[in-house]
Enzyme design. Structure first.
Site, PDB file in Angstrom:
ATOM      1  CG  MET A 155      61.367  14.350  23.249  1.00 45.22           C
ATOM      2  SD  MET A 155      61.905  15.463  21.647  1.00 45.22           S
ATOM      3  CE  MET A 155      60.836  14.741  20.490  1.00 45.22           C
ATOM      4  CB  ALA A 179      52.714  14.913  24.645  1.00 44.34           C
ATOM      5  N   GLY A 236      52.480   4.193  25.324  1.00 35.94           N
ATOM      6  CA  GLY A 236      53.628   3.574  24.888  1.00 35.94           C
ATOM      7  C   GLY A 236      54.925   4.091  25.922  1.00 35.94           C
ATOM      8  CG  HIS A 237      55.809   8.238  26.380  1.00 37.78           C
ATOM      9  ND1 HIS A 237      55.017   9.100  25.569  1.00 37.78           N
ATOM     10  CD2 HIS A 237      56.949   8.518  25.763  1.00 37.78           C
ATOM     11  CE1 HIS A 237      55.532   9.835  24.944  1.00 37.78           C
ATOM     12  NE2 HIS A 237      56.702   9.424  24.624  1.00 37.78           N
ATOM     13  CD  GLU A 274      61.700  -3.642  19.231  1.00 35.28           C
ATOM     14  OE1 GLU A 274      60.596  -4.085  18.884  1.00 35.28           O
ATOM     15  OE2 GLU A 274      62.441  -4.483  19.432  1.00 35.28           O
ATOM     16  CE  LYS A 275      55.585   5.865  16.406  1.00 35.53           C
ATOM     17  NZ  LYS A 275      56.180   7.035  16.457  1.00 35.53           N
ATOM     18  CG  ASP A 276      60.916   7.044  17.893  1.00 37.34           C
ATOM     19  OD1 ASP A 276      60.838   7.617  17.114  1.00 37.34           O
ATOM     20  OD2 ASP A 276      60.303   6.700  18.825  1.00 37.34           O
ATOM     21  CD  GLN A 310      65.144   8.152  19.663  1.00 39.90           C
ATOM     22  OE1 GLN A 310      64.981   9.089  19.181  1.00 39.90           O
ATOM     23  NE2 GLN A 310      64.212   7.634  20.631  1.00 39.90           N
ATOM     24  CB  SER A 315      53.136   8.777  17.869  1.00 35.97           C
ATOM     25  OG  SER A 315      53.728  10.265  17.654  1.00 35.97           O
TER      26      SER A 315
END
Ligand code: AMP
Length: 278
Positions: A28, A30, A34-35, A148-150, A153, A185
């Site tokens: 999404m 920003a 991590g991304h 794995e942060k989510d 999900q 995040s």
């Protein structure tokens, strides 16, 4: 790097190059490290990497949260441009993926979605599954990378792919943290300086809770965490759950390494989640 705003343009170009392996990293925007770790992992495995940047309206149950979600498209592109490899960005408007009125499809994920994020954010995973299925159908990746942060999900996406028999390999990737332990995040940017300084307490608490597991039961550890946050009223604890890492159901007995501890807290208006192996 190329940037596409419409699926038709992206697919026309994709059909010309006939890449054997296509990795998708849905985001999404920003973007943070991590991304970027997900993109780097996808670049290692694939001829072409697609990074989608789209703030999906159907996964937000709160219009204010949707409105305030951090956006930084130009800086996102700069960060991706620095990476070596074949990256295509897909940054659509909602109308490229949804017809009006914008709604989520209905899925049934049973107990996987009735707990934690699913219980606390109305229809969140219906929205997540809707957009992930659309992205898979439109972009036809061979693999897709999720953090794995989510963690919940990630489990929902695996269930989606199995239920809908979508031919894509789901690759889980570990949580990337700041040096002070706070899980990266996009929402961290919304924290005021005082709350940002306090936020590492979330991961510290998960670690302290984990250290208690030798001598204490999950119920005792959960009440320790609840008591701890009562002494720190800046944090509003939404849930702390020790669960089986497969079923995501609360566990009353710790069975080896198959558990995870999950937490959601609010610091001011900012809602943060984290989880650790337990
Ligand atoms: P988001 O943009 O927040 O929807 O996240 C896009 C993807 O990046 C999801 O698969 C997230 O789980 C993953 N992600 C976000 N933050 C992190 C992090 N700190 N470490 C690893 N993956 C992450």
């Amino acid at each position: 790097m190329r940037v596409f705003y419409q699926k038709s343009e992206l697919n026309a170009s994709k059909n010309k190059i006939l890449a054997k392996s296509i990795g998708l990293v849905p985001t999404m925007g920003a973007l943070h490290k991590g991304h970027i770790m997900l993109v780097k992992r996808a670049l290692e495995d694939n001829e072409l990497v697609l990074v989608s940047i789209f703030i999906n309206p159907t996964q937000f149950d709160n219009p204010e949260d949707l409105k305030n979600y951090p956006k930084n498209f130009e800086s996102d592109l700069q960060k991706l441009k620095k990476l070596k490899g074949n990256i295509w960005v897909y940054a659509p408007k909602a109308s490229d993926l949804y017809s009006e009125p914008i709604t989520a499809k209905l899925f049934y994920f049973g107990s996987l979605e009735s707990t934690m994020e699913g219980a606390n954010r109305k229809d969140h995973f219906q929205g997540v599954a809707t957009i992930v299925q659309k992205l898979f159908e439109v972009l036809e990746p061979t693999s897709a990378y999720f953090g794995e942060k989510d963690f919940q999900q990630l489990k929902i996406v695996i269930a989606l792919v199995n239920q809908e028999k979508i031919p894509v390999k789901i690759i889980p990737c570990p949580i990337i943290r700041h040096s002070d332990g706070l899980a990266m995040s996009s929402r961290n940017k919304l924290l005021n300086p005082k709350h940002r300084a306090m936020a590492p307490i979330i991961y510290e608490t998960l670690q302290k809770a984990s250290a208690l597991k030798e001598k204490h039961s999950p119920v005792q550890i959960e009440s320790w965490v609840i008591d701890f946050f009562e002494l720190h009223p800046e944090f509003e604890l939404e849930y702390f759950t020790i669960a089986d890492a497969e079923s995501l159901q609360k566990t009353s007995i710790l069975n080896g390494t198959k558990n995870r501890a999950f937490i959601a807290v609010k610091l001011g208006h900012v809602r943060l989640i984290d989880n650790v192996k337990f």
